[in-house]
Motif scaffolding. Structure first.
Motif, PDB file in Angstrom:
ATOM      1  N   MET A 186       0.845  -1.198   0.000  1.00 15.74           N
ATOM      2  CA  MET A 186       0.000   0.000   0.000  1.00 15.74           C
ATOM      3  C   MET A 186       0.881   1.249   0.000  1.00 15.74           C
ATOM      4  O   MET A 186       1.831   1.350   0.768  1.00 15.74           O
ATOM      5  CB  MET A 186      -0.909   0.014   1.228  1.00 15.74           C
ATOM      6  CG  MET A 186      -1.855   1.202   1.266  1.00 15.74           C
ATOM      7  SD  MET A 186      -2.923   1.171   2.729  1.00 15.74           S
ATOM      8  CE  MET A 186      -3.860  -0.317   2.379  1.00 15.74           C
ATOM      9  N   LYS A 187       0.539   2.190  -0.874  1.00 13.30           N
ATOM     10  CA  LYS A 187       1.348   3.394  -0.984  1.00 13.30           C
ATOM     11  C   LYS A 187       1.071   4.374   0.156  1.00 13.30           C
ATOM     12  O   LYS A 187      -0.033   4.413   0.694  1.00 13.30           O
ATOM     13  CB  LYS A 187       1.079   4.095  -2.320  1.00 13.30           C
ATOM     14  CG  LYS A 187       1.642   3.369  -3.524  1.00 13.30           C
ATOM     15  CD  LYS A 187       1.546   4.224  -4.780  1.00 13.30           C
ATOM     16  CE  LYS A 187       2.205   3.535  -5.956  1.00 13.30           C
ATOM     17  NZ  LYS A 187       2.202   4.376  -7.171  1.00 13.30           N
ATOM     18  N   ILE A 188       2.083   5.134   0.498  1.00 11.73           N
ATOM     19  CA  ILE A 188       1.939   6.214   1.472  1.00 11.73           C
ATOM     20  C   ILE A 188       1.364   7.409   0.732  1.00 11.73           C
ATOM     21  O   ILE A 188       1.904   7.846  -0.284  1.00 11.73           O
ATOM     22  CB  ILE A 188       3.296   6.571   2.090  1.00 11.73           C
ATOM     23  CG1 ILE A 188       3.825   5.405   2.920  1.00 11.73           C
ATOM     24  CG2 ILE A 188       3.180   7.830   2.955  1.00 11.73           C
ATOM     25  CD1 ILE A 188       5.250   5.582   3.378  1.00 11.73           C
ATOM     26  N   THR A 189       0.252   7.937   1.234  1.00 13.48           N
ATOM     27  CA  THR A 189      -0.410   9.057   0.566  1.00 13.48           C
ATOM     28  C   THR A 189       0.000  10.377   1.192  1.00 13.48           C
ATOM     29  O   THR A 189       0.165  10.481   2.406  1.00 13.48           O
ATOM     30  CB  THR A 189      -1.934   8.898   0.623  1.00 13.48           C
ATOM     31  OG1 THR A 189      -2.338   8.709   1.994  1.00 13.48           O
ATOM     32  CG2 THR A 189      -2.374   7.695  -0.188  1.00 13.48           C
ATOM     33  N   VAL A 190       0.162  11.382   0.336  1.00 17.46           N
ATOM     34  CA  VAL A 190       0.707  12.671   0.765  1.00 17.46           C
ATOM     35  C   VAL A 190      -0.094  13.816   0.172  1.00 17.46           C
ATOM     36  O   VAL A 190      -0.524  13.765  -0.985  1.00 17.46           O
ATOM     37  CB  VAL A 190       2.182  12.816   0.330  1.00 17.46           C
ATOM     38  CG1 VAL A 190       2.760  14.160   0.776  1.00 17.46           C
ATOM     39  CG2 VAL A 190       3.027  11.677   0.890  1.00 17.46           C
TER      40      VAL A 190
ATOM     41  N   ARG B  90      -7.766  12.153   4.137  1.00 17.62           N
ATOM     42  CA  ARG B  90      -7.127  11.348   5.184  1.00 17.62           C
ATOM     43  C   ARG B  90      -5.796  10.760   4.701  1.00 17.62           C
ATOM     44  O   ARG B  90      -5.580   9.545   4.707  1.00 17.62           O
ATOM     45  CB  ARG B  90      -8.043  10.223   5.645  1.00 17.62           C
ATOM     46  CG  ARG B  90      -9.451  10.647   6.016  1.00 17.62           C
ATOM     47  CD  ARG B  90      -9.487  11.503   7.247  1.00 17.62           C
ATOM     48  NE  ARG B  90      -9.128  10.793   8.447  1.00 17.62           N
ATOM     49  CZ  ARG B  90      -9.269  11.298   9.680  1.00 17.62           C
ATOM     50  NH1 ARG B  90      -9.742  12.531   9.851  1.00 17.62           N
ATOM     51  NH2 ARG B  90      -8.920  10.596  10.734  1.00 17.62           N
ATOM     52  N   PRO B  91      -4.858  11.618   4.280  1.00 20.01           N
ATOM     53  CA  PRO B  91      -3.565  11.114   3.817  1.00 20.01           C
ATOM     54  C   PRO B  91      -2.732  10.623   4.996  1.00 20.01           C
ATOM     55  O   PRO B  91      -3.049  10.885   6.156  1.00 20.01           O
ATOM     56  CB  PRO B  91      -2.929  12.352   3.178  1.00 20.01           C
ATOM     57  CG  PRO B  91      -3.461  13.476   4.022  1.00 20.01           C
ATOM     58  CD  PRO B  91      -4.901  13.085   4.308  1.00 20.01           C
ATOM     59  N   ASN B  92      -1.660   9.926   4.699  1.00 18.46           N
ATOM     60  CA  ASN B  92      -0.732   9.525   5.751  1.00 18.46           C
ATOM     61  C   ASN B  92       0.075  10.715   6.247  1.00 18.46           C
ATOM     62  O   ASN B  92       0.344  10.845   7.444  1.00 18.46           O
ATOM     63  CB  ASN B  92       0.225   8.443   5.247  1.00 18.46           C
ATOM     64  CG  ASN B  92      -0.503   7.185   4.809  1.00 18.46           C
ATOM     65  OD1 ASN B  92      -0.475   6.833   3.638  1.00 18.46           O
ATOM     66  ND2 ASN B  92      -1.159   6.511   5.735  1.00 18.46           N
ATOM     67  N   VAL B  93       0.464  11.590   5.310  1.00 21.07           N
ATOM     68  CA  VAL B  93       1.355  12.707   5.640  1.00 21.07           C
ATOM     69  C   VAL B  93       0.924  13.965   4.902  1.00 21.07           C
ATOM     70  O   VAL B  93       0.510  13.902   3.734  1.00 21.07           O
ATOM     71  CB  VAL B  93       2.824  12.383   5.266  1.00 21.07           C
ATOM     72  CG1 VAL B  93       3.748  13.565   5.578  1.00 21.07           C
ATOM     73  CG2 VAL B  93       3.308  11.134   5.991  1.00 21.07           C
ATOM     74  N   VAL B  94       1.026  15.110   5.581  1.00 21.43           N
ATOM     75  CA  VAL B  94       0.877  16.416   4.929  1.00 21.43           C
ATOM     76  C   VAL B  94       2.229  17.111   4.971  1.00 21.43           C
ATOM     77  O   VAL B  94       2.801  17.304   6.036  1.00 21.43           O
ATOM     78  CB  VAL B  94      -0.173  17.297   5.637  1.00 21.43           C
ATOM     79  CG1 VAL B  94      -0.205  18.690   4.988  1.00 21.43           C
ATOM     80  CG2 VAL B  94      -1.549  16.658   5.579  1.00 21.43           C
ATOM     81  N   LEU B  95       2.752  17.455   3.786  1.00 23.63           N
ATOM     82  CA  LEU B  95       3.962  18.273   3.702  1.00 23.63           C
ATOM     83  C   LEU B  95       3.514  19.724   3.804  1.00 23.63           C
ATOM     84  O   LEU B  95       2.785  20.215   2.938  1.00 23.63           O
ATOM     85  CB  LEU B  95       4.683  18.037   2.373  1.00 23.63           C
ATOM     86  CG  LEU B  95       5.641  16.866   2.279  1.00 23.63           C
ATOM     87  CD1 LEU B  95       6.242  16.806   0.880  1.00 23.63           C
ATOM     88  CD2 LEU B  95       6.735  16.965   3.318  1.00 23.63           C
TER      89      LEU B  95
ATOM     90  N   GLY C 199      -6.421  14.342  14.152  1.00 25.22           N
ATOM     91  CA  GLY C 199      -5.884  13.031  13.810  1.00 25.22           C
ATOM     92  C   GLY C 199      -5.991  12.715  12.331  1.00 25.22           C
ATOM     93  O   GLY C 199      -6.016  11.556  11.924  1.00 25.22           O
ATOM     94  N   SER C 200      -6.045  13.777  11.496  1.00 26.49           N
ATOM     95  CA  SER C 200      -6.231  13.579  10.061  1.00 26.49           C
ATOM     96  C   SER C 200      -4.996  13.023   9.379  1.00 26.49           C
ATOM     97  O   SER C 200      -5.094  12.267   8.410  1.00 26.49           O
ATOM     98  CB  SER C 200      -6.612  14.908   9.385  1.00 26.49           C
ATOM     99  OG  SER C 200      -7.778  15.454   9.952  1.00 26.49           O
ATOM    100  N   ALA C 201      -3.794  13.407   9.863  1.00 25.50           N
ATOM    101  CA  ALA C 201      -2.549  12.988   9.222  1.00 25.50           C
ATOM    102  C   ALA C 201      -1.372  13.399  10.086  1.00 25.50           C
ATOM    103  O   ALA C 201      -1.495  14.244  10.981  1.00 25.50           O
ATOM    104  CB  ALA C 201      -2.423  13.636   7.835  1.00 25.50           C
ATOM    105  N   ALA C 202      -0.226  12.808   9.796  1.00 27.94           N
ATOM    106  CA  ALA C 202       1.020  13.309  10.378  1.00 27.94           C
ATOM    107  C   ALA C 202       1.457  14.507   9.547  1.00 27.94           C
ATOM    108  O   ALA C 202       1.285  14.515   8.328  1.00 27.94           O
ATOM    109  CB  ALA C 202       2.095  12.224  10.337  1.00 27.94           C
ATOM    110  N   VAL C 203       1.995  15.520  10.193  1.00 25.93           N
ATOM    111  CA  VAL C 203       2.423  16.720   9.481  1.00 25.93           C
ATOM    112  C   VAL C 203       3.943  16.810   9.489  1.00 25.93           C
ATOM    113  O   VAL C 203       4.574  16.714  10.534  1.00 25.93           O
ATOM    114  CB  VAL C 203       1.823  17.998  10.098  1.00 25.93           C
ATOM    115  CG1 VAL C 203       2.372  19.241   9.392  1.00 25.93           C
ATOM    116  CG2 VAL C 203       0.304  17.965   9.999  1.00 25.93           C
ATOM    117  N   LEU C 204       4.494  16.983   8.298  1.00 23.17           N
ATOM    118  CA  LEU C 204       5.930  17.156   8.123  1.00 23.17           C
ATOM    119  C   LEU C 204       6.163  18.545   7.561  1.00 23.17           C
ATOM    120  O   LEU C 204       5.788  18.829   6.434  1.00 23.17           O
ATOM    121  CB  LEU C 204       6.465  16.086   7.172  1.00 23.17           C
ATOM    122  CG  LEU C 204       7.959  16.043   6.882  1.00 23.17           C
ATOM    123  CD1 LEU C 204       8.765  15.852   8.161  1.00 23.17           C
ATOM    124  CD2 LEU C 204       8.263  14.933   5.888  1.00 23.17           C
TER     125      LEU C 204
END
Length: 209
Positions: free
Chosen positions: A1-5, A48-53, A74-79
């Motif tokens: 499964m791909k990581i969504t961004v 609901r992505p895995n990560v937000v840049l 809790g929508s995503a991890a933020v980078l």
């Protein structure tokens, strides 16, 4: 499964460049992009992505405020990916819930690896940022959010991430994100050190008394 961004930056050329870099990694997929903090919050809740840049300085709602809303939900991890590495910018972003903080002048080949780490709930910091944050933490008492205190208290009681997820009604990914930010704020590398450091600094009460 791909990581969504999701890529949030007010400069279209920057978004295009980031998308191209991430597109070269088969395990990462950019599912959305935007140019304001408000749009970032909306897209994170919708997709609901895995990560937000996240860029920090955008029109309207800035990246720090958007980060706070996204992580609280809790929508995503933020980078955070920005050109700014001042002490105030760093500490505000971390306090808002950012799991990572990278600089745009960093090596592009490291970006996908950072996204993967953030998706796993791991803390990702540029070397210069980590050094500045460590100095800030040593100078004074770190500020933990109410949710971070709840998570740390649960860790002190010996609960696992799945246990904390069930007790606080949040996802395991969100628990991992909170634990990662706690490690950064307390300048520690494991759960035991986090608990002992927090008790010593009066951030939580000892569960053994």
């Amino acid at each position: 499964m791909k990581i969504t961004v999701i890529v949030a930056d007010d400069h279209p050329i920057v978004r295009e460049g980031l998308r191209a870099v991430l597109h070269s990694d088969d395990g990462v997929e950019v599912v959305g992009e935007c140019g304001t903090g408000e749009e970032a919050v909306r897209l994170a809740a919708e997709l609901r992505p895995n990560v937000v840049l996240m860029d920090l300085r955008m029109p309207g709602m800035g990246g720090t405020a958007a980060t706070e809303q996204i992580t609280a939900a809790g929508s995503a991890a933020v980078l955070v990916l920005t050109t700014y590495d001042t002490d105030s910018e760093i500490t505000r972003a971390v306090a808002a819930g950012a799991l990572g903080y990278l600089l745009k002048d960093g090596a592009r080949h490291e970006l996908a690896a950072a996204v993967r780490a953030a998706a796993r709930g791991e803390t990702v910091l540029a070397a210069t940022v980590a050094a500045k944050l460590a100095v800030h933490v040593r100078r004074g008492r770190p500020e933990l959010s109410p949710r971070e205190r709840e998570v740390l208290d649960a860790v002190a009681r010996g609960l696992s991430n799945p246990d904390i997820s069930r007790e606080l009604y949040i996802s395991e990914a969100t628990v991992k994100s909170h634990v990662g930010r706690i490690f950064v704020k307390l300048d520690v590398n494991d759960r035991t050190a986090a608990v002992l450091t927090a008790i010593a600094r009066g951030l939580i009460e000892s569960p053994w008394e």
